[in-house]
Design a protein around this motif. Structure first.
Motif, mmCIF file in Angstrom:
data_model
loop_
_atom_site.group_PDB
_atom_site.id
_atom_site.type_symbol
_atom_site.label_atom_id
_atom_site.label_comp_id
_atom_site.label_asym_id
_atom_site.label_seq_id
_atom_site.Cartn_x
_atom_site.Cartn_y
_atom_site.Cartn_z
ATOM 1 N N ALA A 52 -3.831 2.087 0.294
ATOM 2 C CA ALA A 52 -4.719 1.351 -0.183
ATOM 3 C C ALA A 52 -3.542 0.380 -1.585
ATOM 4 O O ALA A 52 -3.932 -1.086 -2.226
ATOM 5 C CB ALA A 52 -5.170 2.378 -2.202
ATOM 6 N N ARG A 53 -2.476 0.669 -1.807
ATOM 7 C CA ARG A 53 -1.065 -0.396 -2.325
ATOM 8 C C ARG A 53 -0.950 -1.142 -1.409
ATOM 9 O O ARG A 53 -0.201 -2.668 -1.774
ATOM 10 C CB ARG A 53 -0.726 0.594 -2.750
ATOM 11 N N GLY A 54 -1.442 -1.495 -0.810
ATOM 12 C CA GLY A 54 -1.129 -2.482 1.126
ATOM 13 C C GLY A 54 0.625 -1.851 1.851
ATOM 14 O O GLY A 54 0.511 -2.827 2.322
ATOM 15 N N VAL A 55 0.825 -1.242 1.265
ATOM 16 C CA VAL A 55 1.750 -0.550 1.852
ATOM 17 C C VAL A 55 1.379 -0.024 3.377
ATOM 18 O O VAL A 55 0.507 1.098 3.689
ATOM 19 C CB VAL A 55 2.703 0.470 1.351
ATOM 20 N N VAL A 56 2.651 -0.713 4.738
ATOM 21 C CA VAL A 56 2.415 0.126 5.533
ATOM 22 C C VAL A 56 2.284 0.939 5.866
ATOM 23 O O VAL A 56 3.445 1.108 6.136
ATOM 24 C CB VAL A 56 2.597 -0.969 6.628
ATOM 25 N N ALA A 110 1.708 -1.578 19.186
ATOM 26 C CA ALA A 110 2.164 -2.687 17.846
ATOM 27 C C ALA A 110 3.442 -2.577 18.322
ATOM 28 O O ALA A 110 3.986 -3.441 18.454
ATOM 29 C CB ALA A 110 1.678 -2.405 16.929
ATOM 30 N N ARG A 111 4.265 -1.818 18.284
ATOM 31 C CA ARG A 111 5.594 -1.909 18.284
ATOM 32 C C ARG A 111 6.347 -2.065 19.662
ATOM 33 O O ARG A 111 7.558 -2.923 19.556
ATOM 34 C CB ARG A 111 6.606 -0.396 18.065
ATOM 35 N N ARG A 112 5.514 -2.171 20.918
ATOM 36 C CA ARG A 112 5.582 -2.196 21.577
ATOM 37 C C ARG A 112 5.736 -4.054 21.766
ATOM 38 O O ARG A 112 5.968 -5.168 22.493
ATOM 39 C CB ARG A 112 4.737 -1.598 22.792
ATOM 40 N N LYS A 118 7.545 -0.547 9.670
ATOM 41 C CA LYS A 118 8.674 -1.122 8.041
ATOM 42 C C LYS A 118 7.532 -0.338 7.053
ATOM 43 O O LYS A 118 6.468 -1.513 7.167
ATOM 44 C CB LYS A 118 8.726 -2.703 8.632
ATOM 45 N N GLU A 119 7.877 0.413 6.494
ATOM 46 C CA GLU A 119 7.144 0.888 4.859
ATOM 47 C C GLU A 119 7.151 -0.403 4.041
ATOM 48 O O GLU A 119 7.951 0.049 2.975
ATOM 49 C CB GLU A 119 7.276 2.137 4.865
ATOM 50 N N GLU A 156 7.544 -11.482 6.744
ATOM 51 C CA GLU A 156 8.821 -11.356 6.482
ATOM 52 C C GLU A 156 9.230 -10.081 8.071
ATOM 53 O O GLU A 156 9.957 -10.532 8.721
ATOM 54 C CB GLU A 156 9.436 -11.820 5.730
ATOM 55 N N ALA A 157 8.472 -9.253 7.419
ATOM 56 C CA ALA A 157 8.759 -8.026 8.069
ATOM 57 C C ALA A 157 8.484 -7.991 9.729
ATOM 58 O O ALA A 157 8.745 -7.417 10.625
ATOM 59 C CB ALA A 157 8.558 -6.573 7.548
#
Length: 818
Positions: free
Chosen positions: A345-349, A356-358, A365-366, A374-375
């Motif tokens: 809910a705070r938008g943190v991954v 997705a990684r591949r 990256k949290e 950028e991340a």
């Protein structure tokens, strides 16, 4: 205490016993008014409230009268039974004592009023009777209290044992037998206890002590049928005195054991019957009130434990299912072919799956919204850093679902990939926002393929087009647009009838057929003059096919149209050339026969002349042999011409014996090939309706071919096989096999093999072609097999009769084997 009306109007003065007997209903009416003020009695029905009390008053009246008679009657067990019933109804000991006290007060007050109205002369007797009444009432109270206390203690002990039996396990099949054993051991006369649980309209034995065979046999009973079914349907206890012979009992185990007393109680939860428990005895015909009360109390506790266990099992199953779903979801996310990203809910991954990684070349990256771009290298389609306010994931966090969005990602290795996906909010059951999820696909390769396909479509010489369900152009390539005489952009959105009105009447029905049936229409040929070559008729062939969506619905129709004008011209030239050549050969071969016949007649005449010099005889023979060879070549050319232009080689069927014909051909071959060995193998019947001359020609060509292409010292075999409605002819020779490159076209005309010495054989190469045509004219087939070590075998199959007709009677019956 409520003030009572005086009892008046009685004639004479009897004793207290007589008063109780005559005014019992009045006494109980006044008592009911008083006792209804107790909290335990408010929900009790009147029959249940007054149960046993009329009998108790009657017995008290007899005991009181014994003050005059000298008898010693007792109250018997009435107070005790009454106390057990009150225990079953939920009364505590104080309530039972207060109930008796109110009854005593009602009797004494009403009787006191009665005595006061009668005068003092009866006071002495009344006092003696009242003394006896109080003593008797004290005995009743004492008996009731004692029985209540014992039953209460016994019930509490039994309930404690039941609770202990269920302690430490949540498995019904484990603790139910323990509970039933406690019930059995608590009541002396009981020797069997069984519990049935309800499954819809069916009761099934789940546990039993004493009737274990019911469990192993899976005994069941329908609700409303039999002893247990009656209890479940009525929702109340049922008691039988002779269960083994009672027709209500459906259990064979109860009958075999000779059970007498049988008492069943429903398991009630929330007003619904969830099962039935019954206890049985082989020694007693009925159970005591105390035993039934105790059994009902234990059943009540068992019901609570069963429900508690079922709820716990359901909760465990729900938790396990939820965990399995959670594991499955995690597995699906990790193994998905889409790149999946989830934020809280705070938008943190929080989740960044393997795809997705591949695809993006980085690990999880949290980071929060301000660091997403950028991340993870997020870019707009023109490859600028993606601003937060334009981020689809950020919009999903605001509660918006964003579909079919496109963006780019710059990987750490510098490569830029294009993605398309959907961002959606994640909500809890109460509707509050828990985060957002992004599901994406890497479109880089697909876009590249589409660009390549578009380039191929545009460069294709064939005309390509896609139309919607209203036959409007959605896409068209340059080749077809040029043929139609309009630019590509002038086609889009227009109907076929608007672009090519001259061809619409022919094209539109076929296109609509594809839309309606969902099946392709191939090989549609038509002729029309194109706009880019006016006045010149072109020939076209078109394939039309349905265009479907992901759900299988037909969304339109596609077409591939090819200009085959030049191909038609070339094919026409080839056909004309072939026809000219074959007509030429036919004419030449026919016209050569007349002079050839003259040469042969002259040569034969010279051969039979008596005055021909010996030195000229050899020359004349050479002329005759060459003439005969030329005659055979002309005959082959005529047969070839008939096979190609005349509808096939004509045949004239007549009854014949194939074995005799084969022997005749072999004799002619032996004369022309002296020193060669030929063998015939035939067993069976070989009669049929064939053309003798044509079959002699077929056998002669195959025999000559076998002799020409086999070593001189080897044998040639003719084999005939009777196959019922057909005959199989095999001509076999030894020697080198036919080369593979020649085998596939061996029946083509003008094909000649090479002898072992490297010189081509004589003839035109039409022998095997004519063999095939003769076989086909008879409705048969011919094939060849040639392998190293096995030699070469030509196999001909000939039906005995034309068109599968039955054999004439005289052709089969009475004839000798061929």
């Amino acid at each position: 205490m409520v003030k009572h009306d005086r009892v008046e109007g009685e004639q004479g003065m009897g004793g207290l016993g007589d008063f109780i007997r005559r005014h019992g209903s009045h006494i109980l009416a006044h008592w009911e008014v008083e006792v209804r003020q107790l909290p335990y009695t408010r929900d009790l029905s009147r029959p249940r409230l007054l149960d046993h009390l009329p009998e108790l008053l009657e017995r008290m009246a007899r005991v009181v009268e014994s003050a005059q008679t000298g008898e010693h009657p007792t109250l018997e067990a009435v107070p005790e039974v009454h106390a057990l019933e009150r225990l079953d109804s939920g009364f505590d000991l104080d309530a039972v004592a207060e109930e008796y006290a109110l009854l005593r007060a009602c009797v004494l007050q009403l009787y006191g009023d009665h005595v006061a109205s009668a005068g003092a002369e009866h006071m002495a007797l009344a006092m003696r009777e009242m003394l006896r009444f109080n003593r008797t009432f004290d005995e009743a109270v004492a008996a009731a209290v004692s029985r209540y206390a014992k039953a209460r203690e016994r019930t509490l002990v039994a309930l404690d044992r039941i609770s202990e039996a269920a302690l430490g396990t949540e498995d019904l099949d484990t603790f139910l037998p323990r509970l039933l054993r406690v019930m059995l051991e608590t009541t002396e006369a009981v020797d069997s206890v069984s519990l049935m649980l309800r499954e819809g309209e069916l009761l099934r034995v789940r546990a039993s002590v004493g009737l274990e065979e019911e469990v192993t046999s899976g005994f069941t009973s329908r609700v409303g049928e039999g002893f247990c079914g009656k209890i479940a349907a009525e929702g109340r206890p049922v008691e039988l005195r002779s269960a083994a012979t009672d027709p209500l009992v459906r259990s064979e185990a109860i009958r075999v054991r000779g059970t007498r007393a049988l008492y069943g109680v429903p398991l009630l939860y929330g007003g619904e019957v969830i099962g039935v428990v019954h206890m049985g005895s082989r020694t007693a015909f009925e159970f005591s009130h105390e035993d039934k009360l105790l059994f009902r109390a234990m059943v009540s506790r068992t019901t609570a434990l069963v429900v508690q266990t079922q709820l716990a099992a359901s909760e465990r199953a729900a938790r396990q299912e939820a965990e399995e779903h959670k594991q499955l979801l995690r597995l699906i996310i990790e193994q998905s072919g889409d790149a999946i990203t989830m934020v809280d809910a705070r938008g943190v991954v929080r989740i960044f799956n393997a795809e997705a990684r591949r695809r993006q070349g980085i690990d999880l990256k949290e980071v929060g919204p301000s660091e997403w771009s950028e991340a993870y290298g997020l870019l707009t389609l023109d490859e600028r850093p993606l601003p937060l306010e334009e981020s689809f994931l950020y919009r999903a966090l605001q509660g918006e679902t964003v579909s079919d969005v496109r963006w780019k990602v710059r990987r750490p290795d510098g490569a830029v990939r294009t993605f398309v996906g959907t961002a959606a909010p994640l909500r809890l059951p109460d509707g509050s926002l828990a985060g957002a999820v992004l599901t994406a696909r890497d479109e880089t390769e697909r876009l590249l393929r589409e660009a390549q396909v578009d380039a191929l479509v545009e460069a294709a010489p064939a005309g390509l087009a896609l139309l919607d369900t209203e036959l409007r152009y959605v896409h068209i390539n340059e080749a077809l647009a040029t043929a139609n005489g309009l630019p590509v952009e002038d086609h889009l959105g227009k109907r076929v009838s608007e672009v090519v009105p001259a061809s619409a009447s022919m094209l539109e029905p076929r296109l609509r057929q594809v839309l309606e049936t969902g099946e392709a229409a191939r090989g549609n040929e038509f002729s029309v003059a194109p706009a880019n070559d006016p006045g010149v008729l072109h020939h076209w062939v078109a394939d039309f096919f349905p265009v479907r969506g992901q759900d299988g619905r037909v969304l339109g129709v596609g077409g591939v149209i090819l200009d085959i004008t030049e191909r038609e011209r070339q094919e026409q030239k080839l056909r004309q050339t072939a026809e000219f050549r074959e007509r030429f050969l036919g004419i030449v071969s026919h016209d050569l026969r007349n002079p050839l016949n003259a040469i042969l007649l002259s040569a034969n005449a010279l051969l039979h002349a008596d005055d021909l010099p010996a030195n000229r005889l050899k020359t004349v023979r050479r002329i005759a042999a060459s003439g005969e060879r030329m005659g055979r070549m002309i005959a082959e050319l005529l047969d070839f011409t008939r096979g190609r232009l005349g509808g096939g080689i004509p045949i004239h069927r007549q009854p014949m014996n194939l074995r005799h014909q084969c022997r005749h051909v072999m004799e002619e071959l032996e004369i022309s090939h002296p020193g060669r060995e030929l063998r015939l193998v035939a067993e069976g019947h070989f009669h049929g309706m064939w053309d003798p001359d044509r079959l002699a020609q077929l056998l002669g060509n195959l025999g000559k071919n076998a002799l020409d292409y086999s070593p001189p010292d080897t044998r040639v075999d003719f084999r005939l096989h009777d196959e019922g409605d057909s005959v199989r002819v095999e001509v076999h020779n030894e020697g080198s096999p036919i080369p593979c490159e020649l085998l596939s076209g061996i029946f083509e005309p003008f094909r000649r093999a090479v002898e072992g010495d490297g010189h081509p054989t004589s003839g035109l190469g039409l022998g095997l072609f004519i063999v095939q045509r003769i076989a086909e004219a008879h409705g048969g087939t011919v094939e060849v097999r040639s392998h190293v070590g096995d030699g070469t075998t030509f196999i001909v199959r000939l039906p005995r009769y034309a068109g599968g007709s039955e054999a004439p009677g005289e052709a089969v019956s009475g004839s000798a084997p061929g």
